[in-house]
Enzyme design. Structure first.
Site, PDB file in Angstrom:
ATOM      1  N   LYS A 312       0.835  -1.203   0.000  1.00 18.71           N
ATOM      2  CA  LYS A 312       0.000   0.000   0.000  1.00 18.71           C
ATOM      3  C   LYS A 312       0.869   1.252   0.000  1.00 18.71           C
ATOM      4  O   LYS A 312       1.802   1.363   0.788  1.00 18.71           O
ATOM      5  CB  LYS A 312      -0.876   0.006   1.250  1.00 18.71           C
ATOM      6  CG  LYS A 312      -1.864  -1.156   1.306  1.00 18.71           C
ATOM      7  CD  LYS A 312      -3.251  -0.732   0.966  1.00 18.71           C
ATOM      8  CE  LYS A 312      -3.959  -0.211   2.121  1.00 18.71           C
ATOM      9  NZ  LYS A 312      -5.192  -0.649   2.533  1.00 18.71           N
ATOM     10  N   CYS A 409     -21.964  37.547  10.637  1.00 20.62           N
ATOM     11  CA  CYS A 409     -23.056  38.413  11.102  1.00 20.62           C
ATOM     12  C   CYS A 409     -23.093  38.555  12.615  1.00 20.62           C
ATOM     13  O   CYS A 409     -23.889  39.328  13.150  1.00 20.62           O
ATOM     14  CB  CYS A 409     -24.398  37.889  10.595  1.00 20.62           C
ATOM     15  SG  CYS A 409     -24.916  36.394  11.441  1.00 20.62           S
TER      16      CYS A 409
END
Ligand code: IVH
Length: 667
Positions: A312, A409
């Protein structure tokens, strides 16, 4: 480590591995990297080796993970569908080579292949025709996904030539090319659905969709790499694959015979780099002994063949400094933390920003500002922060305090039970939410209002539109004074907005951007409820009875309509002429009058089409079997509804019988 400690740790590891198996195979949403998973498994294997009494047949070291889901019919594999042993180091690969030589008492020939990062599939062919496609499942039994697999154009329905065995199985990997993956995720983001973390999850998730039409759209593909059967065309793996290629299968051209382990290493070294140019994800190299006679001599362990292994590739990682964290606010108010990094080279590109997921991720890794963090580029497009190197931590650094207020905000953020993300609740005044909603409303799959890039932002910043309804009052003259805005483009935009009022209700419903109501769900809701008024007044139970609507969606719909500003928006849109009712269902006949249908299993076309057909012919439909139900229309695989229907004496018919019933009248 004492035996008691070993027992405790083994139990702990098994539990962790089971949890991660579920995340990976069933939910298609892994929470740790493959490497971290393999390390857990290796630790457990080491403990079991040292304390053999702790090994049980049920240990995850002895079994493969399971992808079985309850929606599909399970079928036993003729040959168990095993996994592959894996290694991350050249030394371990040498050990594999030594074991093979010892087992064979001689020189093996190897075949090296790329390890495709998708989801395994077993295809059986009878007399050259695709018969069945089964997922790996738990290795013994898998889900029958034949209807979905038939939509993948590179998988032959009918083989070419005449030298294939009467019956055989071929296994391979279904994958999603990067291009299709990126397109799908862009669409999902527009639809307010969570994007897939990587192409592997996207492929596995797509293969398990109930709607084959949607699977067909997803752009899946498949490489085949393993033949099984009694009369294969050759006595070795490589030539069998070449035969499979002639019969019409997609066999990777990057498959290579290697007559020594040195050649295997060369192949690995080459592809470790070269894979970056491939249009699909790979996560390693698979090394197989070529001769079938040799394979038979080496045999299998409970979990994997002794004649093959995988090397891998480690996901490429880099270490760099975390400079700051930004918080993005999406159209639904979802907050996403993004790491700003000191630029670092990773897999060929300079990375400056990386995903941090959510507050839990930051807390569980204890990520702090100015820490040195590990960034990883797996199959994902956007790199992610996967760890922290604490040894580099500055003295006096403090745990990161997640924001409590919206950076845009200032509203106090909320976080609902079971939600990973924080939300800004100020949906009617928070600028990125307002703009995001307008852009979503106008989107291609919603009202399809065509406008140049950044048009809506310009309109919004100039105070010309504050919500979707404002679009319908825009005039050409309003746009005229905008910077670099020609008369022609102003006219086109106004025209496109005017034309959008003919958009069908299901798309309008999607355009409203109700949280969790994506494109497909909107379609189902529109078909079931027929009008916005019916939907606004629907009881929770009524909503839950709609296909694909669960508690989360039902509650979100109720919350949407209980908000006065949303009702006002709908009223204004309605006044502008936007469609809030489904087009009248054309009545074709009364053939099915008095009949009430429930549908189960996979049909050749989406269920909604059959529902529409039933209604057009005067019948009614329901989602659950009730005293009213007269017929069960059963697709490819039934499930629990079939049994229930049998018990209750409800008539069960298949698609063909159903079509006859409908057509009898039409003739
Ligand atoms: S051969 C018995 N070849 O990797 C051997 N597998 O981690 C069967 N995979 O289950 C597998 N590319 O889903 C083989 N070229 C390749 C592969 C491959 C990807 C997948 C497959 C397998 C998993 C094991």
């Amino acid at each position: 480590m004492t035996a008691t400690q070993a027992q405790q740790r083994a139990a702990e590891l098994r539990q962790m591995i089971e949890t991660h198996n579920r995340h990976y195979y069933v939910l298609n949403k892994p929470v740790i990297t493959d490497f971290q998973y393999d390390m857990l498994l290796q630790e457990l294997a080491a403990i079991e080796k040292k304390f053999p009494l702790l090994t049980t047949g049920n240990s995850p070291t002895q079994r493969v993970g399971s992808d079985i889901t309850k929606e599909f019919v399970q079928v036993a594999h003729k040959y168990p569908m095993l996994s592959l042993s894996n290694t991350y180091s050249m030394e371990e690969l040498h050990e594999f080579d030594n074991r093979v030589r010892k087992g064979l008492d001689g020189e093996p020939e190897y075949v090296c292949e790329l390890k495709f990062d998708g989801t395994a599939i077993g295809l059986t062919y009878l007399d050259g025709r695709l018969h069945q496609a089964i997922t790996r499942g738990d290795g013994q039994r898998g889900d029958d996904v034949t209807a979905n697999v038939r939509t993948i154009s590179t998988i032959p329905q009918q083989l070419q030539g005449n030298d294939f065995p009467h019956e055989f199985e071929i296994r391979g990997e279904i994958y999603m090319p990067f291009q299709a993956f990126e397109r799908l995720n862009r669409e999902r983001e527009v639809d307010g659905e969570q994007p897939f973390a990587n192409p592997r999850n996207a492929a596995a998730g797509s293969l398990k969709l109930l709607d084959s039409g949607e699977v067909a759209r997803r752009g899946l593909n498949c490489f085949l790499y393993y033949l099984l059967g009694d009369r294969l065309p050759a006595d070795n793996h490589y030539e069998s694959l070449q035969a499979a290629k002639r019969w019409g299968f997609a066999v990777s051209e990057h498959t290579c015979k290697c007559n020594s382990i040195t050649a295997v290493f060369d192949f690995i070294r080459h592809w470790e780099q070269a894979r970056e140019a491939l249009p699909y994800a790979t996560d390693g190299v698979v090394i197989k002994v070529n001769s079938f006679a040799h394979q038979r001599r080496l045999g299998f362990t409970a979990k994997s063949p002794r004649w093959a292994t995988s090397f891998k590739f480690k996901a490429e990682q880099a270490l760099t400094e975390l400079l700051s964290i930004d918080f993005q606010v999406g159209r639904t108010g979802a907050i996403t933390p993004v790491a700003n990094l000191a630029p670092v080279l990773l897999a060929g590109t300079t990375v400056k920003r990386a995903s941090l997921h959510n507050a839990d991720q930051i807390a569980s890794l204890d990520i702090r500002l100015h820490d040195w963090v590990t960034v990883e580029k797996g199959g994902e497009i956007i790199p992610k922060v996967v760890g922290v190197d604490r040894s580099w931590r500055a003295i006096g650094s403090e745990p990161f305090r997640y924001i409590t207020h919206c950076p845009e905000c200032g509203a106090a953020l909320v976080r609902d039970d079971g939600e990973a993300k924080h939300y800004c609740p100020n949906d009617s005044h928070c600028p990125p939410q307002i703009l995001g909603k307008i852009e979503h409303f106008a989107g291609r799959k919603a009202m399809n209002i065509t406008a140049g890039e950044a048009t809506f932002e310009l309109l919004f910043r100039n105070g010309l539109v504050r919500n979707a309804a404002d679009l319908y009052t825009l005039k050409k003259e309003d746009l005229a004074h905008l910077d670099k805005w020609g008369e022609k483009s102003a006219e086109n935009l106004v025209k496109s907005i005017a034309a959008s009022i003919d958009t069908p209700f299901e798309k309008v419903l999607f355009a409203l951007g109700i949280r969790y109501v994506g494109e497909t769900t909107a379609k189902k809701i529109a078909t079931a409820m027929r009008s916005i008024d019916a939907l606004a007044q629907a009881e929770r139970e009524q909503l839950l009875a709609i296909d694909e609507v669960g508690e989360r969606i039902a509650d979100s719909i109720i919350a949407y309509f209980s908000d006065e500003s949303n009702r006002a928006l709908i009223a204004r849109l309605r006044a502008a002429g936007v469609q809030f009712e489904a087009g009248a269902q054309m009545r074709l006949s009364d053939t099915l009058a008095g009949m009430s249908f429930v549908i189960t299993g996979t049909l050749s076309r989406p269920r909604e089409e059959f529902k529409a057909l039933i209604e057009q012919h005067g019948g009614s439909t329901g989602n659950t079997l009730s005293a009213k139900t007269t017929h069960l229309l059963a697709g490819d695989k039934g499930g629990s509804k079939l049994e229930k229907a049998q018990k209750r004496g409800v008539k069960i018919i298949n698609e063909e019988e159903f079509m006859k019933l409908v057509k009898r009248y039409e003739l």
